[in-house]
Design a protein around this motif. Sequence first.
Motif, PDB file in Angstrom:
ATOM      1  N   MET A   1       0.825  -1.198   0.000  1.00  0.00           N
ATOM      2  CA  MET A   1       0.000   0.000   0.000  1.00  0.00           C
ATOM      3  C   MET A   1       0.870   1.262   0.000  1.00  0.00           C
ATOM      4  SD  MET A   1      -3.141   0.850   2.577  1.00  0.00           S
ATOM      5  CE  MET A   1      -2.085   0.979   4.023  1.00  0.00           C
ATOM      6  N   MET A   2       1.947   1.252   0.794  1.00  0.00           N
ATOM      7  CA  MET A   2       2.850   2.402   0.845  1.00  0.00           C
ATOM      8  C   MET A   2       3.444   2.686  -0.532  1.00  0.00           C
ATOM      9  SD  MET A   2       6.456   2.883   2.929  1.00  0.00           S
ATOM     10  CE  MET A   2       5.759   2.535   4.548  1.00  0.00           C
ATOM     11  N   GLY A   3       3.921   1.652  -1.207  1.00  0.00           N
ATOM     12  CA  GLY A   3       4.515   1.837  -2.525  1.00  0.00           C
ATOM     13  C   GLY A   3       3.525   2.365  -3.541  1.00  0.00           C
ATOM     14  N   ALA A   4       2.277   1.870  -3.483  1.00  0.00           N
ATOM     15  CA  ALA A   4       1.258   2.330  -4.428  1.00  0.00           C
ATOM     16  C   ALA A   4       0.929   3.804  -4.221  1.00  0.00           C
ATOM     17  CB  ALA A   4      -0.003   1.479  -4.278  1.00  0.00           C
ATOM     18  N   TYR A   5       0.755   4.188  -2.967  1.00  0.00           N
ATOM     19  CA  TYR A   5       0.421   5.580  -2.673  1.00  0.00           C
ATOM     20  C   TYR A   5       1.587   6.512  -2.978  1.00  0.00           C
ATOM     21  CZ  TYR A   5      -4.209   4.808  -0.695  1.00  0.00           C
ATOM     22  OH  TYR A   5      -5.548   4.529  -0.539  1.00  0.00           O
ATOM     23  N   LEU A   6       2.810   6.076  -2.693  1.00  0.00           N
ATOM     24  CA  LEU A   6       3.979   6.891  -3.031  1.00  0.00           C
ATOM     25  C   LEU A   6       4.092   7.065  -4.533  1.00  0.00           C
ATOM     26  CD1 LEU A   6       6.724   5.549  -0.596  1.00  0.00           C
ATOM     27  CD2 LEU A   6       5.911   7.912  -0.745  1.00  0.00           C
ATOM     28  N   GLY A   7       3.887   5.962  -5.262  1.00  0.00           N
ATOM     29  CA  GLY A   7       3.987   6.032  -6.712  1.00  0.00           C
ATOM     30  C   GLY A   7       3.027   7.043  -7.299  1.00  0.00           C
ATOM     31  N   ARG A   8       1.779   6.984  -6.889  1.00  0.00           N
ATOM     32  CA  ARG A   8       0.791   7.927  -7.434  1.00  0.00           C
ATOM     33  C   ARG A   8       1.114   9.363  -7.041  1.00  0.00           C
ATOM     34  NH1 ARG A   8      -4.053   5.933  -9.521  1.00  0.00           N
ATOM     35  NH2 ARG A   8      -4.511   8.131  -9.885  1.00  0.00           N
ATOM     36  N   SER A   9       1.604   9.560  -5.810  1.00  0.00           N
ATOM     37  CA  SER A   9       1.916  10.924  -5.366  1.00  0.00           C
ATOM     38  C   SER A   9       3.103  11.508  -6.124  1.00  0.00           C
ATOM     39  CB  SER A   9       2.209  10.935  -3.861  1.00  0.00           C
ATOM     40  OG  SER A   9       3.446  10.309  -3.572  1.00  0.00           O
ATOM     41  N   LEU A  10       3.915  10.649  -6.708  1.00  0.00           N
ATOM     42  CA  LEU A  10       5.075  11.103  -7.482  1.00  0.00           C
ATOM     43  C   LEU A  10       4.783  11.162  -8.972  1.00  0.00           C
ATOM     44  CD1 LEU A  10       7.711   9.017  -5.525  1.00  0.00           C
ATOM     45  CD2 LEU A  10       7.710  11.518  -5.695  1.00  0.00           C
ATOM     46  N   GLY A  11       3.535  10.972  -9.355  1.00  0.00           N
ATOM     47  CA  GLY A  11       3.148  11.049 -10.762  1.00  0.00           C
ATOM     48  C   GLY A  11       3.502   9.812 -11.558  1.00  0.00           C
ATOM     49  N   MET A  12       3.602   8.664 -10.896  1.00  0.00           N
ATOM     50  CA  MET A  12       3.973   7.424 -11.560  1.00  0.00           C
ATOM     51  C   MET A  12       2.747   6.563 -11.859  1.00  0.00           C
ATOM     52  SD  MET A  12       7.199   6.458  -9.038  1.00  0.00           S
ATOM     53  CE  MET A  12       7.940   5.239 -10.135  1.00  0.00           C
ATOM     54  N   LYS A  13       2.904   5.659 -12.817  1.00  0.00           N
ATOM     55  CA  LYS A  13       1.928   4.590 -12.991  1.00  0.00           C
ATOM     56  C   LYS A  13       2.198   3.556 -11.904  1.00  0.00           C
ATOM     57  CE  LYS A  13       2.458   5.213 -17.972  1.00  0.00           C
ATOM     58  NZ  LYS A  13       3.002   4.596 -19.210  1.00  0.00           N
ATOM     59  N   VAL A  14       1.147   2.874 -11.456  1.00  0.00           N
ATOM     60  CA  VAL A  14       1.307   1.851 -10.428  1.00  0.00           C
ATOM     61  C   VAL A  14       0.853   0.509 -10.994  1.00  0.00           C
ATOM     62  CG1 VAL A  14       0.566   1.027  -8.162  1.00  0.00           C
ATOM     63  CG2 VAL A  14       1.038   3.459  -8.513  1.00  0.00           C
ATOM     64  N   ALA A  15       1.759  -0.469 -10.962  1.00  0.00           N
ATOM     65  CA  ALA A  15       1.450  -1.819 -11.422  1.00  0.00           C
ATOM     66  C   ALA A  15       1.372  -2.735 -10.204  1.00  0.00           C
ATOM     67  CB  ALA A  15       2.525  -2.316 -12.377  1.00  0.00           C
ATOM     68  N   HIS A  16       0.259  -3.435 -10.065  1.00  0.00           N
ATOM     69  CA  HIS A  16       0.027  -4.299  -8.904  1.00  0.00           C
ATOM     70  C   HIS A  16       0.075  -5.758  -9.341  1.00  0.00           C
ATOM     71  CE1 HIS A  16      -2.820  -5.525  -5.357  1.00  0.00           C
ATOM     72  NE2 HIS A  16      -1.564  -5.852  -5.128  1.00  0.00           N
ATOM     73  N   VAL A  17       1.097  -6.473  -8.891  1.00  0.00           N
ATOM     74  CA  VAL A  17       1.242  -7.893  -9.186  1.00  0.00           C
ATOM     75  C   VAL A  17       0.523  -8.694  -8.116  1.00  0.00           C
ATOM     76  CG1 VAL A  17       2.888  -9.787  -9.508  1.00  0.00           C
ATOM     77  CG2 VAL A  17       3.457  -7.484 -10.325  1.00  0.00           C
ATOM     78  N   GLU A  18      -0.209  -9.731  -8.525  1.00  0.00           N
ATOM     79  CA  GLU A  18      -1.082 -10.531  -7.668  1.00  0.00           C
ATOM     80  C   GLU A  18      -2.267  -9.683  -7.225  1.00  0.00           C
ATOM     81  OE1 GLU A  18       0.336 -13.815  -4.665  1.00  0.00           O
ATOM     82  OE2 GLU A  18      -0.484 -12.150  -3.494  1.00  0.00           O
ATOM     83  N   ALA A  19      -2.873  -9.020  -8.177  1.00  0.00           N
ATOM     84  CA  ALA A  19      -4.036  -8.171  -7.913  1.00  0.00           C
ATOM     85  C   ALA A  19      -5.321  -8.990  -7.982  1.00  0.00           C
ATOM     86  CB  ALA A  19      -4.088  -7.036  -8.943  1.00  0.00           C
ATOM     87  N   GLY A  20      -6.345  -8.476  -7.311  1.00  0.00           N
ATOM     88  CA  GLY A  20      -7.688  -9.046  -7.449  1.00  0.00           C
ATOM     89  C   GLY A  20      -8.043 -10.163  -6.495  1.00  0.00           C
ATOM     90  N   LEU A  21      -7.122 -10.613  -5.661  1.00  0.00           N
ATOM     91  CA  LEU A  21      -7.479 -11.636  -4.672  1.00  0.00           C
ATOM     92  C   LEU A  21      -8.317 -10.993  -3.581  1.00  0.00           C
ATOM     93  CD1 LEU A  21      -4.176 -13.689  -4.281  1.00  0.00           C
ATOM     94  CD2 LEU A  21      -6.034 -13.970  -5.923  1.00  0.00           C
ATOM     95  N   ARG A  22      -9.378 -11.663  -3.166  1.00  0.00           N
ATOM     96  CA  ARG A  22     -10.275 -11.111  -2.153  1.00  0.00           C
ATOM     97  C   ARG A  22     -10.827 -12.227  -1.265  1.00  0.00           C
ATOM     98  NH1 ARG A  22      -8.320  -7.265  -4.148  1.00  0.00           N
ATOM     99  NH2 ARG A  22      -9.298  -5.363  -4.957  1.00  0.00           N
ATOM    100  N   SER A  23     -10.891 -11.943   0.026  1.00  0.00           N
ATOM    101  CA  SER A  23     -11.622 -12.836   0.945  1.00  0.00           C
ATOM    102  C   SER A  23     -13.045 -12.323   1.115  1.00  0.00           C
ATOM    103  CB  SER A  23     -10.929 -12.890   2.304  1.00  0.00           C
ATOM    104  OG  SER A  23     -11.066 -11.644   2.984  1.00  0.00           O
ATOM    105  N   HIS A  24     -13.266 -11.045   0.723  1.00  0.00           N
ATOM    106  CA  HIS A  24     -14.557 -10.358   0.870  1.00  0.00           C
ATOM    107  C   HIS A  24     -14.927 -10.183   2.341  1.00  0.00           C
ATOM    108  CE1 HIS A  24     -14.963 -10.688  -3.456  1.00  0.00           C
ATOM    109  NE2 HIS A  24     -14.740 -11.968  -3.348  1.00  0.00           N
TER     110      HIS A  24
END
Length: 373
Positions: A113-136
């Motif tokens: 989460m830290m890396g994703a938020y930092l990336g967006r705040s720096l104007g970067m694209k964010v790529a999430h590997v192992e995305a979409g897993l959910r326990s709901h």
Amino acid sequence: MQQRKLFFFIGTEAELIKLFPVMWQLTQKGVPYAIIASGQNDLKTSSVLQALNGGRVDLELSDEKTIRKTAAGLLAWYFSTWRSAKARLTAAFGADALRGGVMVVHGDTVSTMMGAYLGRSLGMKVAHVEAGLRSHNWLSPFPEEIDRVLTSHKATLHFAPGPEAVENLRKARAKGRVVDTEYNTIIDSLAYSRSVPCKNEAVQALRDGTPYFVFVMHRQENLANKKLVEAMVARVTAQAQTVRCVMILHKPTEVTLAQMGILEKLQADPRFTLLPRVEYFDFMKLLDGASFVITDGGSNQEELAYMGKPCLIMRDRTERSDGLGENARLYGGDLQAVDDFVRDYTRYRRPAVTPAQSPAACIADALCAATED
């Protein structure tokens, strides 16, 4: 020298293990990238990073030794690291290099989460590997489910390991591009582990000896339940009368067993082999040679599904569907499920999985394309 446009933000060794084959693919292609360590784990000592590049990290934002091993300590570390991270990233790589680059994060940790938020705040694209897993279920596993959901809100490139994860992202109306990698990158890491020799003498001796099963229980919600710990130790002790038990002692596990007065008894029992955490490539060999495995590790569920190894998952619920109803059975809070599994574990054996394509190669190709958009 070609400018680096790919930045891997990694917090834990588990993340490193699953990103390792992606970075390996990029290395083979001659594509430059940087590794940013949050410091949640000390990655420089990892055998996985040693295999990749000799243990090099381009920027380390904190020191694991300073983190108190409590929920409050992790939260304090998060905000302390966050406050200085943006300035340190800019100083290390330059604002222009970061802006428009791709920040690659993995999985479901607070570092993800830290890396994703930092990336967006720096104007970067964010790529999430192992995305979409959910326990709901927002509280189970906690905080992993929350980390995944919040990360997906910042990601613009989602690498989903199979149709169920893709569907979860579709229902959540995830923004950006969703790529179905079909399998988790752990299958590539597993393949690599089979290609290198075993370094751990104890593991090699087990693989060359009599049959054994592996028992891993290290999650806090399990260790906090003393009745469950006692019940599970009693069950694996009974099973060890016929098949040797190899028990992995994560530090929290060792502390809990010692406090309960159980550790010394297990150490004195000749039917048990107690091992500290084993480095990843040798641990895969240990799992591969086992008759069956009882574990509460989420990644273990994936690895064992690809091996086709009988597996009991010591969790009430799981965000992963890998192996369920095939090689794996979910404990689900029912000790009878443990007894039934151990009594008839051979029926859970399945052939090993061989993917038609490498998920890591698929991700590496998509990341290269993303740097050119």
